[in-house]
Each structure stands twice: as C-alpha cells, then as structure tokens.
Scaffold this active site. Sequence first.
Site, PDB file in Angstrom:
ATOM      1  CB  CYS A 264      35.282  39.912  43.642  1.00  0.00           C
ATOM      2  SG  CYS A 264      34.877  41.215  43.034  1.00  0.00           S
TER       3      CYS A 264
ATOM      4  CB  CYS B 295      32.365  40.971  44.734  1.00  0.00           C
ATOM      5  SG  CYS B 295      32.475  41.175  43.048  1.00  0.00           S
TER       6      CYS B 295
END
Length: 455
Positions: free
Chosen positions: A353, A356
């Site tokens: 991600c 993230c």
Amino acid sequence: MKKLNFLLSILSVLMMVSCSPKEEIDYAIVKGTIQNNDAGKLWIRDVDRETTELKVNEQGAFVDTIKAGEFSFIYERNYAGLYALAGSVIEISVDAKDFDNTLTLGGDLVSFNQYLITKTKLSNDERAKMQETFTLEETAFMKVAKENTAALIKEFEKVTGIPDSLKELEKKSVEMKYYSDLAMYVSYYPYMSKDNSYKPSEMLLAELDKVNLDDEKLYRYSSDYYMFTRNYLSIKGNQLYKEEGLSSEVLGFFKVLNTLNSQYVKNKLGHITMLQRLADAEDKDALYEEFKKCCNDEKSITEVTELYNKVGKLDKGKPSPKFVDYENCAGGTSSLDDFKGKYVYIDVWATWCGPCRAEIPHLKKVEHKYHGKKIEFVSISVDVEKDKEKWKKMVADKELGGVQLIANNKEFTDAYAVSGIPRFILIDPEGNIVSKSAPRPSNPELITLFNALGI
C-alpha cells in the site's frame, strides 16, 4: 475424472450461450489457463463492478460467464481491462509469475482487447509519473492531459473488426479521459504538491461542467466516465460543504448526487460511496438519510443498512472490537487486551500500500515524540500469508518501531468495517473507542487530539 468434469462444465456453459435462438443473450464466456499459480486467486469484475472469483482447476484452467460489457481480469494486484460482446468467447492465457508480459488473448474481439491492454499500459505509465505531472501548474497539466488523450486516440484508430455501436462508445470513453484527468487533478494536486491553498480556476471548472452526468450507457461502459463522475461530484460536494457549512464533504457529495436524473447512476454511486465512506464518517446518520433519498435499489439499501448498523457499534465510548493472538514480529503473539492501561493507536496497513508507506516517516516521528508516555503504537499488517516474509523484511529495513503485528484473521478489520487502508484507530486505556477513524500521523490534528487527551 476431475479433468472430465471440468470439460463437461465448459460444455454446459457453451450450451447455455447457444441454447435458444429466441432468448436474448446478455452475457459472454471467459475461459483460459493460468500457469505457475502459487495459490493466488483469479477474479473478474463485471460491467456493474461486481466481483466474482474464477475457479481454477488443477491444470490451471478456468471458465465462467460474465455480463456483456467492459470487465477486468484480475490476479492478485495485477489486472487487465477487457471487453466482451453478448454471446462472445474471450480466451485468456497468462503466466502468474509475469502477468503483464505473458497475457495473451484469443477468441473474439482480439484486436479491440489488445488495444485495451495497451490502454492499461499507457495508464500505468502515466500513474508512474503522477508525482511529476500532478504537481504541475494547472495550465501545464491541462496540456499534458490533452497530449495523453491524443496518444490514446492514436492507439484506438488502429483497432479493427468491432461493431459501430462499440466503436462509438469507446470513442466517447477516450474523449472522457481528458475530463477524468482534470477532475482527478483537482483532488490530487493539493495532496501531492502540499499546496492546500489551491482552488481550481474558472477555466478548468468550465471544462468539467461541459460533461453530461446522466449518460447511463456510458457510465455502464467507461471506467473513465465513472471516475470522472465520482471525482466531479466530490468537487461539487466539497464546494457545497464549504458554502453551506455541511457536516462533511461526503454529505455534500450525496446532496449533489441527488440532483442527477439517472436513477441507475444514483443507485450505483450512492451504494459504492456508502460502502467506502460510511465506516469512518462522523456524520453517519445524516449520510444514511441522504443515501436513502437517492437510492431505490433494495439490495443496495439492505447492504448499506447492515453496514450502518455495524458502524453504529463503533461510536466513541463504546467497547472496541478485539484482536487476539496476532503474530508479533518481535516474537510470540499479542492481543488488544495486552495493552490495557494505555491508549492504543492502531495503524492498519500493508507492504503493498503506497499511501501506507508514505505515512511511515510521520508515524516514526510521532512515536518518537510520545515514547515512554501513556500510549502504545500498534501496526497491524493485513498482508496475506505468502507475503509474511516480505512484511518481516520491511519492518527490519524501515526500522519500524512500536508493536508490529500481522493479522491472522479478518475479524478485527471486519468489525471495524475497514474498506481501505491506511486506517488509523485510537482506543482508550479501558479498551473503549476514542476514534474509529483517527487522524493520520501526517495530519497535525493527531497531535491536537493527543494533547486534548492529556497523553
């Protein structure tokens, strides 16, 4: 016997397509093989953006029906955007170890689907340059957007052997790419350039206002039109939020959505927006009421109502759902109850991600600032089992602090209705919810919240 059963299943699907000349067929067949499949899963996402897993036999073969129209063929985080006419057969062969370079097509619409693969590659190339292009000054970006659309038109002109009706739809879709990019720019530029003072010019807004938002046929067909509609409504919803002092931008989105004429578009956009945004909304009651005004699809209403009831259990002060015996990168296992007596700031993330990973430096700074205080920083990876070593390596390489866990089930994230990551959750020392969707580490509001709690 298994091979015979699979061949019989193919035969039965083919018989379904050719069953009765009087029956109007609105579906196609997708079939093929995948090599070197390491327990991964194949999916198809149809024209209505409903996802179905393709069952793969021991030889790597698969077959299924799909609604006619645009669809995505997906393996893990790889995908190909393709198209199927009613009654057609789309054949796909791919090696799971090298998805992009081994995907080959057969059956019907090969020329058109090869073009769609090229279209996806061009899109991926553009996405790789997003940091560069989406930080350009507005007029410079508009010029790049026109050039990218022109390059796609050039590729489309090479396509042969498709019906005029499909050709006209794709022509409109290609033209929509320019407008979709502009709408995306309005949303992305402030974040990527870190210029929160940006406001789109009247010239750019006038370009966006040219598009008809009620073209149901194009909405069903074109992902660019779909993305444009979502982003445009977000832009208009944000304007309404500021002008009328609404509780959230999402509520503004729904109020603008309710002005559309197409009930189909209202149903589809209202449904997906609620699934993605309701869980972290502070004004869930107002959103739910506005959603019910725009949607008349019973299945969507039932699904959203179930989510609404689930989210109602996550209000501030209510007991937090728990995770139990999650594997700890430092050894052993950890459970939420292990941290009672401290605030717990949870980061739900994954190694794949990008957003993230972008929060990692900010999280490390916040953790350092509050080290030794009455708060525990817990990161829960939702990476799949086969990526566990990748997770461990990233924890080591990035020198991640706090408590690093990997989820061994989805009970905790399901209970929190996590539909997208990163997601941050704050729990108090007694195990009650402070915020089901706390500010990100990069957001100064997080420190304001911590200070207000006396952490």
